[in-house]
Design a protein around this motif. Structure first.
Motif, PDB file in Angstrom:
ATOM      1  N   SER A 109       0.800  -1.226   0.000  1.00  0.00           N
ATOM      2  CA  SER A 109       0.000   0.000   0.000  1.00  0.00           C
ATOM      3  C   SER A 109       0.831   1.272   0.000  1.00  0.00           C
ATOM      4  O   SER A 109       0.317   2.346  -0.321  1.00  0.00           O
ATOM      5  CB  SER A 109      -0.933   0.006   1.209  1.00  0.00           C
ATOM      6  N   GLU A 110       2.106   1.172   0.349  1.00  0.00           N
ATOM      7  CA  GLU A 110       2.906   2.393   0.458  1.00  0.00           C
ATOM      8  C   GLU A 110       3.057   3.093  -0.884  1.00  0.00           C
ATOM      9  O   GLU A 110       2.967   4.325  -0.979  1.00  0.00           O
ATOM     10  CB  GLU A 110       4.291   2.071   1.031  1.00  0.00           C
ATOM     11  N   GLU A 111       3.266   2.299  -1.946  1.00  0.00           N
ATOM     12  CA  GLU A 111       3.388   2.890  -3.283  1.00  0.00           C
ATOM     13  C   GLU A 111       2.095   3.589  -3.688  1.00  0.00           C
ATOM     14  O   GLU A 111       2.120   4.666  -4.294  1.00  0.00           O
ATOM     15  CB  GLU A 111       3.745   1.808  -4.300  1.00  0.00           C
ATOM     16  N   LEU A 112       0.943   2.985  -3.352  1.00  0.00           N
ATOM     17  CA  LEU A 112      -0.345   3.594  -3.669  1.00  0.00           C
ATOM     18  C   LEU A 112      -0.517   4.911  -2.919  1.00  0.00           C
ATOM     19  O   LEU A 112      -0.947   5.916  -3.498  1.00  0.00           O
ATOM     20  CB  LEU A 112      -1.481   2.631  -3.328  1.00  0.00           C
ATOM     21  N   ARG A 113      -0.183   4.910  -1.628  1.00  0.00           N
ATOM     22  CA  ARG A 113      -0.310   6.141  -0.847  1.00  0.00           C
ATOM     23  C   ARG A 113       0.566   7.256  -1.424  1.00  0.00           C
ATOM     24  O   ARG A 113       0.129   8.402  -1.587  1.00  0.00           O
ATOM     25  CB  ARG A 113       0.066   5.886   0.614  1.00  0.00           C
ATOM     26  N   ASP A 114       1.821   6.937  -1.746  1.00  0.00           N
ATOM     27  CA  ASP A 114       2.729   7.955  -2.278  1.00  0.00           C
ATOM     28  C   ASP A 114       2.212   8.509  -3.608  1.00  0.00           C
ATOM     29  O   ASP A 114       2.289   9.722  -3.854  1.00  0.00           O
ATOM     30  CB  ASP A 114       4.125   7.353  -2.473  1.00  0.00           C
ATOM     31  N   ALA A 115       1.685   7.621  -4.458  1.00  0.00           N
ATOM     32  CA  ALA A 115       1.189   8.069  -5.765  1.00  0.00           C
ATOM     33  C   ALA A 115       0.001   9.012  -5.611  1.00  0.00           C
ATOM     34  O   ALA A 115      -0.086  10.035  -6.302  1.00  0.00           O
ATOM     35  CB  ALA A 115       0.802   6.862  -6.614  1.00  0.00           C
ATOM     36  N   VAL A 116      -0.943   8.676  -4.716  1.00  0.00           N
ATOM     37  CA  VAL A 116      -2.110   9.527  -4.509  1.00  0.00           C
ATOM     38  C   VAL A 116      -1.702  10.866  -3.900  1.00  0.00           C
ATOM     39  O   VAL A 116      -2.206  11.929  -4.295  1.00  0.00           O
ATOM     40  CB  VAL A 116      -3.157   8.820  -3.626  1.00  0.00           C
ATOM     41  N   GLU A 117      -0.789  10.847  -2.962  1.00  0.00           N
ATOM     42  CA  GLU A 117      -0.341  12.107  -2.349  1.00  0.00           C
ATOM     43  C   GLU A 117       0.357  12.996  -3.375  1.00  0.00           C
ATOM     44  O   GLU A 117       0.170  14.224  -3.370  1.00  0.00           O
ATOM     45  CB  GLU A 117       0.574  11.810  -1.167  1.00  0.00           C
TER      46      GLU A 117
END
Length: 404
Positions: A109-117
């Motif tokens: 999930s970390e990659e998803l969070r960084d992309a959305v931010e």
């Protein structure tokens, strides 16, 4: 979170997955079930939307089509695409289309969070530099779709006669649209055959002007226009996103749009439902028909369509079969309209003229008039029930996060 982030695509559990990655409550994330619904949200919303996050279930052509739509209508909204399998060269095409990021969900999930931010920051900065420039169409017609998952219920009969009645009662330009690309029969009810190719009609969704739209229509009455393609059982159905654009262009040019939806739960049909103000589910008063009706309603509610968007139309409802319209209404919790059986229906079809025009004083025509009046408000004082003014008002109250 204060920024508008919307999860796009099934299953609805993707919304919870996204919320966990962003470390917020699921209620802080919007959700729509398809790219057509996402496009509709962008068109209708008065609030800026920062990021659309596409679930792995969103098909690549629909995702790229959405990116093109966003680039034209909401250029300050970012798109993040999520995938859970091999991309097969998707990244270059996605970047060219304007998608900000493609995320591999299998990496955590970390990659998803960084992309959305990153997407939120990009949208905020762009909005500060350029200001909000989105515009809304000046005209928006009412969309009524007619659906049945069971053959022989009278779906096309209702579509054609309802469209005819609406155009006659309202005196406003009305379009009847045949979305059955395999073996559509809408034009047969007017004694005609369609002459257009499917993709010629779908291409209207790429921003066709009013003159081009009407040039591709067949005039069926003083205020009634038909859109349908030559049947082709071998034809690959167009994608849902492309169909959504096509119907939206027609909606912007006509006061009423009555759509004969395909009989299956295809992307094409679901795109139609996403744009519909009213969905008429048609069945007869028999056990098998009511069973299909119940399953159809359950399926469509499960994917996020609101119950108040549906109406049930019982065709040949005066048949003495031991079932009653009030029983159906009580069990389904959806308003029911009835149409009696009549030998005039096949007779009018053979003549290539809607029964509403051929036998306007018949019981079957009067029942169609009653249903049409609910949508137009014309002559509604003769009947009980909800009118189009109430329906349109309810539709306009649909918020950005209307599916919870």
């Amino acid at each position: 979170m204060s920024q508008a982030v919307i999860a796009v695509g099934t299953p609805q559990a993707f919304r919870a997955t996204l919320a966990r990655a962003l470390e917020v409550e699921a209620e802080d994330i919007g959700w729509v079930q398809s790219v057509t619904a996402a496009e509709e949200t962008l068109v209708e919303s008065d609030e800026p939307i920062d990021v659309l996050v596409l679930s792995p279930e969103v098909k690549d052509p629909d995702a790229l089509g959405l990116a093109e739509f966003v680039g034209r209508t909401a250029p300050m909204t970012a798109i993040v695409m999520v995938r859970d399998k091999s991309w097969n060269g998707l990244l270059p095409a996605a970047m060219r289309a304007g998608i900000r990021d493609v995320v591999d969900l299998t990496q955590g999930s970390e990659e998803l969070r960084d992309a959305v931010e990153r997407a939120i920051t990009w949208a905020d900065n762009l909005r500060l530099m350029r200001g909000e420039i989105s515009t809304k169409p000046s005209h928006r017609g009412m969309v009524i779709s007619v659906f049945s998952s069971k053959g022989g219920t009278g779906k096309t009969f209702l579509t054609t006669n309802l469209a005819t009645a609406i155009s006659e009662l309202s005196g406003k330009d009305t379009a009847v649209v045949d979305l059955d690309v395999d073996m559509g029969d809408v034009f047969s009810y007017f004694g005609l055959e369609p002459t257009r190719q499917v993709m010629d009609l779908i291409s209207l969704g790429e921003g066709a002007d009013t003159q081009t739209v009407f040039a591709n229509a067949a005039q069926l009455g003083d205020h009634l226009y038909g859109f349908g393609a030559m049947p082709d059982p071998a034809m690959q159905p167009p994608g849902g996103e492309a169909v959504g654009k096509y119907l939206r262009v027609l909606r912007n040019n006509f006061s009423y749009l009555v759509v004969d939806a395909s009989a299956d739960y295809t992307d094409l049909a679901l795109a139609c439902f996403d744009l519909s103000d009213v969905i008429c589910l048609v069945t007869g008063l028999d056990v098998v028909g009511v069973k299909h009706l119940s399953k159809a309603l359950e399926t469509l509610l499960t994917i996020g369509l609101p119950r108040d968007r549906f109406r049930i139309v019982l065709n040949r409802a005066d048949s003495k079969v031991g079932l009653d319209a009030k029983d159906v209404e009580r069990v389904m919790k959806v308003q029911v309209d009835t149409i009696p059986s009549s030998r005039l229906v096949p007779t009018s079809l053979n003549k290539g003229r809607p029964v509403f025009l051929e036998e306007p004083n018949s019981d079957v025509s009067q029942s169609i008039r009653k249903l049409a009046s609910r949508f137009t408000g014309a002559g509604a004082e003769q009947f009980d029930g909800e009118t189009s003014q109430q329906m349109t008002s309810d539709h306009k109250r649909r918020g950005m996060f209307r599916r919870r």
